[in-house]
Design a protein around this motif. Structure first.
Motif, PDB file in Angstrom:
ATOM      1  N   ILE A  87     -15.723-103.766  93.540  1.00  0.00           N
ATOM      2  CA  ILE A  87     -15.950-103.455  94.916  1.00  0.00           C
ATOM      3  C   ILE A  87     -14.322-103.601  95.440  1.00  0.00           C
ATOM      4  N   GLU A  88     -13.554-104.251  94.917  1.00  0.00           N
ATOM      5  CA  GLU A  88     -12.101-104.267  95.453  1.00  0.00           C
ATOM      6  C   GLU A  88     -11.619-102.924  94.969  1.00  0.00           C
ATOM      7  N   ALA A  89     -11.616-102.263  93.856  1.00  0.00           N
ATOM      8  CA  ALA A  89     -11.018-101.139  93.362  1.00  0.00           C
ATOM      9  C   ALA A  89     -11.473-100.098  94.330  1.00  0.00           C
ATOM     10  N   ALA A  90     -12.873-100.040  94.529  1.00  0.00           N
ATOM     11  CA  ALA A  90     -13.420 -98.962  95.210  1.00  0.00           C
ATOM     12  C   ALA A  90     -13.112 -99.108  96.673  1.00  0.00           C
ATOM     13  N   ALA A  91     -12.925-100.153  97.236  1.00  0.00           N
ATOM     14  CA  ALA A  91     -12.500-100.199  98.741  1.00  0.00           C
ATOM     15  C   ALA A  91     -11.137 -99.725  98.746  1.00  0.00           C
ATOM     16  N   ARG A  92     -10.335-100.293  97.942  1.00  0.00           N
ATOM     17  CA  ARG A  92      -8.706 -99.666  98.020  1.00  0.00           C
ATOM     18  C   ARG A  92      -8.737 -98.157  97.848  1.00  0.00           C
ATOM     19  N   ALA A  93      -9.537 -97.512  96.914  1.00  0.00           N
ATOM     20  CA  ALA A  93      -9.629 -96.157  96.565  1.00  0.00           C
ATOM     21  C   ALA A  93     -10.079 -95.197  97.797  1.00  0.00           C
ATOM     22  N   ALA A  94     -11.016 -95.904  98.749  1.00  0.00           N
ATOM     23  CA  ALA A  94     -11.485 -95.286  99.705  1.00  0.00           C
ATOM     24  C   ALA A  94     -10.636 -95.338 100.844  1.00  0.00           C
ATOM     25  N   ARG A  95      -9.762 -96.520 101.150  1.00  0.00           N
ATOM     26  CA  ARG A  95      -8.751 -96.605 102.068  1.00  0.00           C
ATOM     27  C   ARG A  95      -7.898 -95.366 101.882  1.00  0.00           C
ATOM     28  N   TYR A  96      -7.147 -95.247 100.621  1.00  0.00           N
ATOM     29  CA  TYR A  96      -6.228 -94.371 100.313  1.00  0.00           C
ATOM     30  C   TYR A  96      -6.578 -93.114 100.564  1.00  0.00           C
ATOM     31  N   GLN A  97      -7.601 -92.545 100.015  1.00  0.00           N
ATOM     32  CA  GLN A  97      -8.275 -91.230 100.443  1.00  0.00           C
ATOM     33  C   GLN A  97      -8.391 -91.066 101.903  1.00  0.00           C
TER      34      GLN A  97
ATOM     35  N   VAL B  21     -18.034 -96.870 100.422  1.00  0.00           N
ATOM     36  CA  VAL B  21     -17.370 -97.556  99.386  1.00  0.00           C
ATOM     37  C   VAL B  21     -18.226 -97.420  97.883  1.00  0.00           C
ATOM     38  N   ASN B  22     -17.912 -96.884  96.910  1.00  0.00           N
ATOM     39  CA  ASN B  22     -18.973 -96.765  95.922  1.00  0.00           C
ATOM     40  C   ASN B  22     -18.242 -97.829  94.683  1.00  0.00           C
ATOM     41  N   ALA B  23     -18.966 -99.063  94.545  1.00  0.00           N
ATOM     42  CA  ALA B  23     -18.462-100.072  93.899  1.00  0.00           C
ATOM     43  C   ALA B  23     -18.740 -99.964  92.424  1.00  0.00           C
ATOM     44  N   GLN B  24     -19.501 -98.720  92.164  1.00  0.00           N
ATOM     45  CA  GLN B  24     -19.734 -98.697  90.538  1.00  0.00           C
ATOM     46  C   GLN B  24     -18.560 -98.412  89.735  1.00  0.00           C
ATOM     47  N   ASP B  25     -17.435 -97.947  89.913  1.00  0.00           N
ATOM     48  CA  ASP B  25     -16.350 -97.509  89.331  1.00  0.00           C
ATOM     49  C   ASP B  25     -15.145 -98.444  89.487  1.00  0.00           C
ATOM     50  N   GLY B  26     -15.157 -99.678  88.821  1.00  0.00           N
ATOM     51  CA  GLY B  26     -14.142-100.661  88.804  1.00  0.00           C
ATOM     52  C   GLY B  26     -14.185-101.719  89.716  1.00  0.00           C
TER      53      GLY B  26
END
Length: 448
Positions: free
Chosen positions: A99-109, A92-97
Protein backbone atom coordinates in the motif's frame (compact mmCIF):
# COMPACT_ATOMS: atom_id res chain seq x y z
CA UNK A 1 12.90 32.71 19.03
CA UNK A 2 11.09 35.69 17.58
CA UNK A 3 8.38 34.40 15.19
CA UNK A 4 9.20 37.09 12.64
CA UNK A 5 12.87 36.11 12.83
CA UNK A 6 12.06 32.43 12.22
CA UNK A 7 9.92 33.42 9.23
CA UNK A 8 12.86 35.31 7.76
CA UNK A 9 15.17 32.34 8.34
CA UNK A 10 12.85 29.91 6.58
CA UNK A 11 12.17 32.37 3.77
CA UNK A 12 15.90 32.85 3.17
CA UNK A 13 16.43 29.08 3.28
CA UNK A 14 13.71 28.54 0.68
CA UNK A 15 14.94 31.41 -1.47
CA UNK A 16 18.36 29.77 -1.68
CA UNK A 17 16.84 26.37 -2.47
CA UNK A 18 14.52 27.45 -5.28
CA UNK A 19 17.16 29.55 -7.03
CA UNK A 20 15.71 31.08 -10.20
CA UNK A 21 12.60 28.87 -10.24
CA UNK A 22 9.39 30.91 -10.09
CA UNK A 23 6.59 28.59 -11.23
CA UNK A 24 6.20 26.50 -8.09
CA UNK A 25 3.76 23.72 -7.34
CA UNK A 26 3.75 22.16 -3.87
CA UNK A 27 2.64 18.60 -3.15
CA UNK A 28 0.33 19.48 -0.26
CA UNK A 29 -0.95 16.67 1.97
CA UNK A 30 -2.07 19.01 4.75
CA UNK A 31 0.41 17.43 7.18
CA UNK A 32 3.03 19.29 9.18
CA UNK A 33 5.85 19.11 6.62
CA UNK A 34 4.00 20.32 3.53
CA UNK A 35 2.12 22.90 5.62
CA UNK A 36 5.39 24.50 6.73
CA UNK A 37 6.76 24.37 3.17
CA UNK A 38 3.68 25.98 1.65
CA UNK A 39 3.41 28.62 4.39
CA UNK A 40 7.09 29.46 4.02
CA UNK A 41 6.82 29.83 0.24
CA UNK A 42 3.74 32.04 0.63
CA UNK A 43 5.71 34.22 3.05
CA UNK A 44 8.60 34.41 0.57
CA UNK A 45 6.21 35.39 -2.22
CA UNK A 46 4.42 38.02 -0.15
CA UNK A 47 7.50 39.63 1.43
CA UNK A 48 10.37 39.21 -1.06
CA UNK A 49 9.56 37.64 -4.44
CA UNK A 50 6.17 38.79 -5.76
CA UNK A 51 6.92 37.18 -9.15
CA UNK A 52 6.58 33.69 -7.64
CA UNK A 53 3.63 31.78 -9.13
CA UNK A 54 2.56 29.45 -6.33
CA UNK A 55 -0.06 26.73 -6.30
CA UNK A 56 -0.65 23.39 -4.58
CA UNK A 57 -1.78 19.86 -5.48
CA UNK A 58 -3.56 17.64 -2.97
CA UNK A 59 -3.87 13.95 -3.84
CA UNK A 60 -7.02 12.33 -2.46
CA UNK A 61 -6.20 8.63 -2.10
CA UNK A 62 -9.52 7.69 -0.52
CA UNK A 63 -7.71 5.31 1.84
CA UNK A 64 -8.79 6.99 5.07
CA UNK A 65 -12.20 7.84 6.45
CA UNK A 66 -10.81 11.33 7.03
CA UNK A 67 -9.71 11.89 3.41
CA UNK A 68 -12.54 14.33 2.62
CA UNK A 69 -11.78 16.29 5.81
CA UNK A 70 -8.12 16.58 4.80
CA UNK A 71 -9.10 17.93 1.37
CA UNK A 72 -11.37 20.53 2.98
CA UNK A 73 -8.59 21.57 5.38
CA UNK A 74 -6.18 22.02 2.47
CA UNK A 75 -8.73 24.11 0.58
CA UNK A 76 -9.26 26.43 3.54
CA UNK A 77 -5.53 26.75 4.21
CA UNK A 78 -4.78 27.70 0.60
CA UNK A 79 -7.75 30.04 0.25
CA UNK A 80 -6.61 31.99 3.32
CA UNK A 81 -3.18 32.52 1.71
CA UNK A 82 -4.29 33.19 -1.86
CA UNK A 83 -2.83 29.91 -3.17
CA UNK A 84 -4.53 27.99 -5.97
CA UNK A 85 -5.32 24.36 -5.05
CA UNK A 86 -6.20 21.34 -7.17
CA UNK A 87 -7.54 18.19 -5.49
CA UNK A 88 -6.88 15.03 -7.52
CA UNK A 89 -8.61 11.78 -6.68
CA UNK A 90 -6.62 8.63 -7.47
CA UNK A 91 -7.11 4.88 -7.29
CA UNK A 92 -4.47 2.96 -5.32
CA UNK A 93 -3.61 -0.58 -6.41
CA UNK A 94 -1.77 -2.22 -3.53
CA UNK A 95 -1.02 -5.49 -5.31
CA UNK A 96 2.38 -4.37 -6.60
CA UNK A 97 4.74 -3.53 -3.76
CA UNK A 98 2.23 -2.90 -0.96
CA UNK A 99 0.00 0.00 0.00
CA UNK A 100 2.82 2.45 0.80
CA UNK A 101 4.57 2.02 -2.55
CA UNK A 102 1.27 2.00 -4.46
CA UNK A 103 0.08 5.23 -2.83
CA UNK A 104 3.42 6.89 -3.56
CA UNK A 105 3.30 5.76 -7.20
CA UNK A 106 -0.26 7.08 -7.55
CA UNK A 107 0.79 10.45 -6.12
CA UNK A 108 3.71 10.95 -8.48
CA UNK A 109 1.69 9.84 -11.50
CA UNK A 110 -0.90 12.44 -10.55
CA UNK A 111 1.78 15.11 -10.15
CA UNK A 112 3.23 14.26 -13.57
CA UNK A 113 -0.19 14.56 -15.20
CA UNK A 114 -1.09 17.85 -13.47
CA UNK A 115 2.11 19.87 -13.73
CA UNK A 116 2.16 22.71 -16.23
CA UNK A 117 4.98 23.44 -18.66
CA UNK A 118 7.96 24.96 -16.87
CA UNK A 119 6.50 24.28 -13.44
CA UNK A 120 8.69 22.88 -10.65
CA UNK A 121 7.28 20.38 -8.15
CA UNK A 122 8.27 20.85 -4.50
CA UNK A 123 7.84 18.14 -1.89
CA UNK A 124 8.37 18.48 1.85
CA UNK A 125 10.58 15.56 2.87
CA UNK A 126 12.95 16.60 5.67
CA UNK A 127 16.13 15.40 7.37
CA UNK A 128 14.43 12.68 9.41
CA UNK A 129 12.66 11.38 6.30
CA UNK A 130 16.04 11.12 4.62
CA UNK A 131 17.37 9.12 7.55
CA UNK A 132 14.42 6.71 7.35
CA UNK A 133 14.86 6.32 3.59
CA UNK A 134 18.54 5.50 4.06
CA UNK A 135 17.79 2.83 6.67
CA UNK A 136 15.04 1.29 4.55
CA UNK A 137 17.50 1.05 1.64
CA UNK A 138 20.05 -0.51 3.99
CA UNK A 139 17.43 -3.05 5.09
CA UNK A 140 16.85 -3.99 1.44
CA UNK A 141 20.56 -4.51 0.87
CA UNK A 142 20.82 -1.62 -1.58
CA UNK A 143 24.08 -0.47 -3.11
CA UNK A 144 25.31 3.13 -3.42
CA UNK A 145 22.47 4.13 -5.76
CA UNK A 146 19.79 3.08 -3.27
CA UNK A 147 21.71 4.43 -0.29
CA UNK A 148 21.91 7.81 -2.02
CA UNK A 149 18.31 8.15 -0.84
CA UNK A 150 16.47 11.31 -1.90
CA UNK A 151 17.99 14.07 -3.97
CA UNK A 152 17.36 17.71 -3.13
CA UNK A 153 17.15 18.61 -6.83
CA UNK A 154 16.34 16.03 -9.48
CA UNK A 155 14.46 15.31 -12.67
CA UNK A 156 11.68 12.74 -12.64
CA UNK A 157 8.97 11.79 -15.13
CA UNK A 158 9.78 14.82 -17.24
CA UNK A 159 9.70 17.52 -14.57
CA UNK A 160 12.05 19.10 -12.03
CA UNK A 161 11.58 18.01 -8.42
CA UNK A 162 12.89 20.06 -5.49
CA UNK A 163 13.01 18.92 -1.85
CA UNK A 164 14.04 22.16 -0.12
CA UNK A 165 13.56 20.93 3.47
CA UNK A 166 15.93 17.94 3.33
CA UNK A 167 18.51 19.55 5.61
CA UNK A 168 15.94 20.70 8.20
CA UNK A 169 14.79 18.39 10.99
CA UNK A 170 11.22 17.64 11.96
CA UNK A 171 11.84 19.42 15.27
CA UNK A 172 12.73 22.60 13.38
CA UNK A 173 9.55 22.33 11.29
CA UNK A 174 7.44 21.82 14.42
CA UNK A 175 9.05 24.84 16.04
CA UNK A 176 8.23 27.01 13.02
CA UNK A 177 4.65 25.72 12.87
CA UNK A 178 4.08 26.36 16.58
CA UNK A 179 5.51 29.87 16.46
CA UNK A 180 3.29 30.78 13.50
CA UNK A 181 0.23 29.02 14.87
CA UNK A 182 -0.12 26.82 11.81
CA UNK A 183 -2.67 24.04 11.86
CA UNK A 184 -2.22 20.73 10.08
CA UNK A 185 -3.79 17.30 9.80
CA UNK A 186 -2.42 14.05 11.16
CA UNK A 187 -2.67 10.96 8.96
CA UNK A 188 -4.24 8.26 11.13
CA UNK A 189 -2.05 5.62 9.44
CA UNK A 190 1.10 7.28 10.84
CA UNK A 191 0.60 5.44 14.13
CA UNK A 192 0.48 2.00 12.51
CA UNK A 193 3.90 0.41 12.95
CA UNK A 194 3.02 -2.44 10.60
CA UNK A 195 4.35 -0.10 7.91
CA UNK A 196 8.15 -0.22 7.76
CA UNK A 197 8.67 3.53 7.78
CA UNK A 198 6.37 3.97 10.75
CA UNK A 199 8.14 1.13 12.56
CA UNK A 200 11.44 2.97 12.20
CA UNK A 201 9.93 6.33 13.11
CA UNK A 202 8.00 5.12 16.16
CA UNK A 203 9.93 2.18 17.57
CA UNK A 204 13.57 2.43 16.47
CA UNK A 205 14.80 5.92 15.69
CA UNK A 206 13.75 7.68 18.92
CA UNK A 207 16.30 5.60 20.85
CA UNK A 208 18.93 6.28 18.16
CA UNK A 209 18.32 10.02 18.37
CA UNK A 210 18.44 9.90 22.16
CA UNK A 211 21.84 8.18 22.16
CA UNK A 212 23.25 9.90 19.06
CA UNK A 213 21.57 13.32 18.63
CA UNK A 214 23.23 13.86 15.24
CA UNK A 215 22.34 10.46 13.82
CA UNK A 216 20.02 11.92 11.15
CA UNK A 217 22.73 14.34 9.99
CA UNK A 218 25.26 11.49 9.85
CA UNK A 219 23.06 9.27 7.71
CA UNK A 220 22.30 12.22 5.43
CA UNK A 221 26.04 12.75 5.01
CA UNK A 222 26.50 9.06 4.13
CA UNK A 223 23.66 9.31 1.62
CA UNK A 224 25.32 12.37 0.09
CA UNK A 225 28.65 10.54 -0.20
CA UNK A 226 26.93 7.60 -1.91
CA UNK A 227 25.27 10.04 -4.31
CA UNK A 228 28.66 11.59 -5.11
CA UNK A 229 30.11 8.16 -5.90
CA UNK A 230 27.17 7.36 -8.16
CA UNK A 231 27.52 10.69 -9.92
CA UNK A 232 31.22 10.03 -10.51
CA UNK A 233 30.44 6.58 -11.90
CA UNK A 234 27.85 8.15 -14.19
CA UNK A 235 30.50 10.47 -15.59
CA UNK A 236 33.07 7.70 -16.04
CA UNK A 237 30.67 5.23 -17.66
CA UNK A 238 28.56 7.59 -19.73
CA UNK A 239 30.88 7.54 -22.76
CA UNK A 240 30.94 3.73 -22.81
CA UNK A 241 27.18 3.55 -22.43
CA UNK A 242 26.61 5.91 -25.37
CA UNK A 243 28.97 3.87 -27.56
CA UNK A 244 27.26 0.58 -26.64
CA UNK A 245 23.67 1.81 -27.17
CA UNK A 246 22.06 2.16 -30.60
CA UNK A 247 19.31 4.47 -31.86
CA UNK A 248 16.62 2.04 -30.67
CA UNK A 249 18.09 2.07 -27.16
CA UNK A 250 19.33 -1.53 -27.31
CA UNK A 251 22.60 -2.50 -25.60
CA UNK A 252 25.42 -4.48 -27.21
CA UNK A 253 26.04 -7.84 -25.50
CA UNK A 254 29.36 -8.31 -27.26
CA UNK A 255 30.42 -4.83 -26.20
CA UNK A 256 30.13 -5.53 -22.47
CA UNK A 257 31.01 -9.23 -22.48
CA UNK A 258 34.72 -8.57 -21.99
CA UNK A 259 34.24 -6.17 -19.09
CA UNK A 260 34.73 -7.11 -15.45
CA UNK A 261 31.53 -8.24 -13.71
CA UNK A 262 31.50 -5.05 -11.60
CA UNK A 263 31.77 -2.75 -14.62
CA UNK A 264 29.29 -4.80 -16.60
CA UNK A 265 26.73 -4.62 -13.76
CA UNK A 266 27.24 -0.88 -13.40
CA UNK A 267 26.62 -0.38 -17.13
CA UNK A 268 23.54 -2.61 -17.07
CA UNK A 269 22.09 -0.64 -14.15
CA UNK A 270 22.60 2.66 -15.92
CA UNK A 271 21.20 1.33 -19.17
CA UNK A 272 18.07 0.11 -17.34
CA UNK A 273 17.71 3.36 -15.37
CA UNK A 274 17.99 5.40 -18.54
CA UNK A 275 15.16 3.37 -20.09
CA UNK A 276 12.85 3.87 -17.11
CA UNK A 277 13.10 0.37 -15.62
CA UNK A 278 12.54 -0.56 -12.01
CA UNK A 279 16.00 -1.10 -10.52
CA UNK A 280 16.82 -4.83 -10.38
CA UNK A 281 18.16 -6.62 -7.36
CA UNK A 282 21.67 -8.03 -7.50
CA UNK A 283 20.21 -11.47 -8.22
CA UNK A 284 18.01 -10.12 -11.02
CA UNK A 285 20.97 -8.32 -12.56
CA UNK A 286 22.97 -11.55 -12.61
CA UNK A 287 20.01 -13.38 -14.15
CA UNK A 288 19.77 -10.74 -16.91
CA UNK A 289 23.33 -11.59 -17.83
CA UNK A 290 23.27 -15.36 -17.35
CA UNK A 291 19.76 -16.17 -18.61
CA UNK A 292 19.11 -13.47 -21.20
CA UNK A 293 22.37 -12.01 -22.49
CA UNK A 294 24.15 -15.39 -22.54
CA UNK A 295 21.17 -17.43 -23.78
CA UNK A 296 21.09 -19.23 -27.12
CA UNK A 297 19.97 -17.06 -30.02
CA UNK A 298 16.75 -19.04 -30.46
CA UNK A 299 15.91 -19.32 -26.75
CA UNK A 300 13.57 -16.25 -26.61
CA UNK A 301 14.73 -15.73 -23.02
CA UNK A 302 13.43 -12.73 -21.09
CA UNK A 303 13.37 -11.37 -17.55
CA UNK A 304 10.52 -9.33 -16.13
CA UNK A 305 11.22 -6.04 -14.33
CA UNK A 306 7.91 -4.60 -13.18
CA UNK A 307 5.87 -3.88 -16.31
CA UNK A 308 8.91 -4.12 -18.58
CA UNK A 309 10.97 -7.07 -19.77
CA UNK A 310 14.59 -7.50 -20.86
CA UNK A 311 14.99 -9.52 -24.06
CA UNK A 312 17.79 -10.32 -26.49
CA UNK A 313 18.02 -10.39 -30.28
CA UNK A 314 21.13 -10.60 -32.44
CA UNK A 315 23.60 -9.93 -29.65
CA UNK A 316 21.71 -6.94 -28.31
CA UNK A 317 19.58 -6.43 -25.19
CA UNK A 318 16.21 -4.67 -25.43
CA UNK A 319 13.97 -3.30 -22.70
CA UNK A 320 10.36 -3.69 -23.79
CA UNK A 321 6.83 -3.06 -22.54
CA UNK A 322 4.32 -5.86 -22.19
CA UNK A 323 2.54 -6.32 -25.51
CA UNK A 324 -0.96 -7.68 -25.94
CA UNK A 325 -1.11 -10.90 -27.94
CA UNK A 326 -2.54 -10.34 -31.43
CA UNK A 327 -1.59 -13.79 -32.70
CA UNK A 328 -5.15 -15.08 -33.07
CA UNK A 329 -6.80 -11.93 -34.40
CA UNK A 330 -8.39 -12.04 -37.85
CA UNK A 331 -9.93 -8.73 -38.99
CA UNK A 332 -12.13 -8.40 -42.09
CA UNK A 333 -11.31 -5.29 -44.10
CA UNK A 334 -12.99 -3.32 -46.84
CA UNK A 335 -10.18 -1.14 -48.30
CA UNK A 336 -12.73 1.51 -49.22
CA UNK A 337 -12.30 2.54 -45.58
CA UNK A 338 -9.22 3.01 -43.48
CA UNK A 339 -8.67 0.30 -40.88
CA UNK A 340 -7.82 1.28 -37.32
CA UNK A 341 -5.45 -1.43 -36.05
CA UNK A 342 -5.63 -2.82 -32.51
CA UNK A 343 -3.23 -2.04 -29.67
CA UNK A 344 -2.30 1.43 -31.01
CA UNK A 345 -0.55 -0.03 -34.08
CA UNK A 346 -1.80 2.71 -36.36
CA UNK A 347 -3.96 2.72 -39.51
CA UNK A 348 -4.04 0.69 -42.73
CA UNK A 349 -5.24 2.23 -46.00
CA UNK A 350 -4.74 1.84 -49.74
CA UNK A 351 -3.72 4.40 -52.32
CA UNK A 352 -3.80 4.46 -56.12
CA UNK A 353 -0.41 6.17 -56.04
CA UNK A 354 1.77 3.21 -56.94
CA UNK A 355 5.09 4.67 -55.77
CA UNK A 356 6.89 2.02 -53.72
CA UNK A 357 9.14 3.88 -51.29
CA UNK A 358 10.17 0.80 -49.32
CA UNK A 359 7.46 1.35 -46.75
CA UNK A 360 4.36 1.28 -48.97
CA UNK A 361 3.81 -2.06 -50.70
CA UNK A 362 2.37 -2.18 -54.25
CA UNK A 363 0.02 -5.17 -54.55
CA UNK A 364 -2.65 -6.34 -56.95
CA UNK A 365 -6.27 -5.68 -56.11
CA UNK A 366 -8.33 -8.71 -55.02
CA UNK A 367 -9.92 -10.88 -57.69
CA UNK A 368 -13.51 -12.02 -57.78
CA UNK A 369 -14.22 -14.30 -54.82
CA UNK A 370 -11.26 -13.04 -52.76
CA UNK A 371 -11.99 -11.44 -49.42
CA UNK A 372 -9.44 -9.40 -47.48
CA UNK A 373 -8.44 -10.04 -43.88
CA UNK A 374 -5.71 -8.57 -41.71
CA UNK A 375 -3.84 -10.94 -39.41
CA UNK A 376 -0.73 -10.78 -37.24
CA UNK A 377 0.74 -14.26 -37.37
CA UNK A 378 2.30 -16.08 -40.31
CA UNK A 379 3.49 -19.65 -40.39
CA UNK A 380 4.54 -22.22 -42.93
CA UNK A 381 6.40 -21.34 -46.14
CA UNK A 382 6.36 -17.81 -47.55
CA UNK A 383 7.21 -16.96 -51.16
CA UNK A 384 8.61 -13.48 -50.70
CA UNK A 385 8.87 -11.55 -53.95
CA UNK A 386 12.50 -11.17 -54.98
CA UNK A 387 13.71 -14.40 -53.34
CA UNK A 388 14.63 -17.46 -55.36
CA UNK A 389 12.73 -19.85 -53.15
CA UNK A 390 10.22 -19.98 -50.34
CA UNK A 391 11.35 -19.59 -46.74
CA UNK A 392 9.83 -20.69 -43.48
CA UNK A 393 8.15 -17.72 -41.79
CA UNK A 394 10.46 -17.86 -38.77
CA UNK A 395 13.60 -17.89 -40.94
CA UNK A 396 12.33 -15.10 -43.17
CA UNK A 397 11.63 -12.82 -40.23
CA UNK A 398 15.10 -13.54 -38.85
CA UNK A 399 16.75 -12.78 -42.22
CA UNK A 400 14.86 -9.49 -42.35
CA UNK A 401 16.12 -8.60 -38.86
CA UNK A 402 12.67 -8.51 -37.24
CA UNK A 403 12.86 -9.39 -33.51
CA UNK A 404 10.47 -12.10 -32.26
CA UNK A 405 8.35 -9.66 -30.22
CA UNK A 406 7.63 -7.55 -33.33
CA UNK A 407 6.69 -10.40 -35.64
CA UNK A 408 3.15 -10.74 -34.30
CA UNK A 409 2.59 -6.98 -34.42
CA UNK A 410 3.06 -6.46 -38.17
CA UNK A 411 -0.20 -6.29 -40.18
CA UNK A 412 -0.37 -9.18 -42.66
CA UNK A 413 -2.72 -8.88 -45.64
CA UNK A 414 -4.47 -12.04 -46.74
CA UNK A 415 -6.64 -12.66 -49.78
CA UNK A 416 -8.72 -15.60 -48.60
CA UNK A 417 -6.05 -17.85 -47.02
CA UNK A 418 -3.14 -16.59 -49.13
CA UNK A 419 -0.60 -14.20 -47.62
CA UNK A 420 -0.19 -11.21 -49.92
CA UNK A 421 1.91 -8.71 -47.97
CA UNK A 422 3.48 -7.84 -44.64
CA UNK A 423 2.80 -4.12 -44.37
CA UNK A 424 5.99 -2.10 -44.55
CA UNK A 425 8.17 -5.20 -45.04
CA UNK A 426 7.50 -7.33 -48.12
CA UNK A 427 5.03 -8.65 -50.65
CA UNK A 428 4.70 -12.25 -51.76
CA UNK A 429 4.86 -13.63 -55.28
CA UNK A 430 1.07 -14.01 -55.12
CA UNK A 431 0.74 -10.20 -54.76
CA UNK A 432 1.95 -9.55 -58.34
CA UNK A 433 -0.53 -8.27 -60.90
CA UNK A 434 -1.25 -10.27 -64.05
CA UNK A 435 -2.84 -9.25 -67.37
CA UNK A 436 -3.11 -5.55 -66.48
CA UNK A 437 -4.92 -6.19 -63.20
CA UNK A 438 -5.66 -3.21 -61.01
CA UNK A 439 -3.08 -2.36 -58.33
CA UNK A 440 -2.85 -0.19 -55.26
CA UNK A 441 -0.33 0.74 -52.60
CA UNK A 442 -0.77 -0.63 -49.12
CA UNK A 443 -0.08 2.19 -46.64
CA UNK A 444 0.62 1.50 -42.96
CA UNK A 445 0.60 4.72 -40.96
CA UNK A 446 2.20 3.78 -37.65
CA UNK A 447 1.00 5.52 -34.50
CA UNK A 448 3.60 7.82 -32.92
Amino acid sequence: MNPHRSALLLAEHLRNKIGHARKLCVAFSGGLDSTVLLAGLAQLRDDQLPDIQLRALHVHHGLSQFADHWATHCHDFCQHRNIGLSVIKVQVNAQDGGIEAAARAARYQAFSAQLEEGEVLLTAQHLNDQCETFLLALKRGSGPAGLSSMSADSMGLGYRLLRPLLDLSRDQLEEYADQHQLTWVEDDSNGDDRFDRNFLRLDILPSFYARWPHFAQSTARSASLCAEQESLLDELLNESLIALTDEQGSLSVEGIEGFSPARRSALLRRWLAGRGAKMPSREQLQRIWDEVAMSREDAKAQLQLGNLSVRRFRQRLYLLPQYSSLKDQVISWDPADMLLLPDDLGVLSVSLDLADDGENCVIRQPRDGETITVRFHAQGMIEKFGRDRARQAKKLWYELGVPPWQRDRIPLIYYNEQLIAAAGWFITRQALAENNEGQWSLVWSVAQ
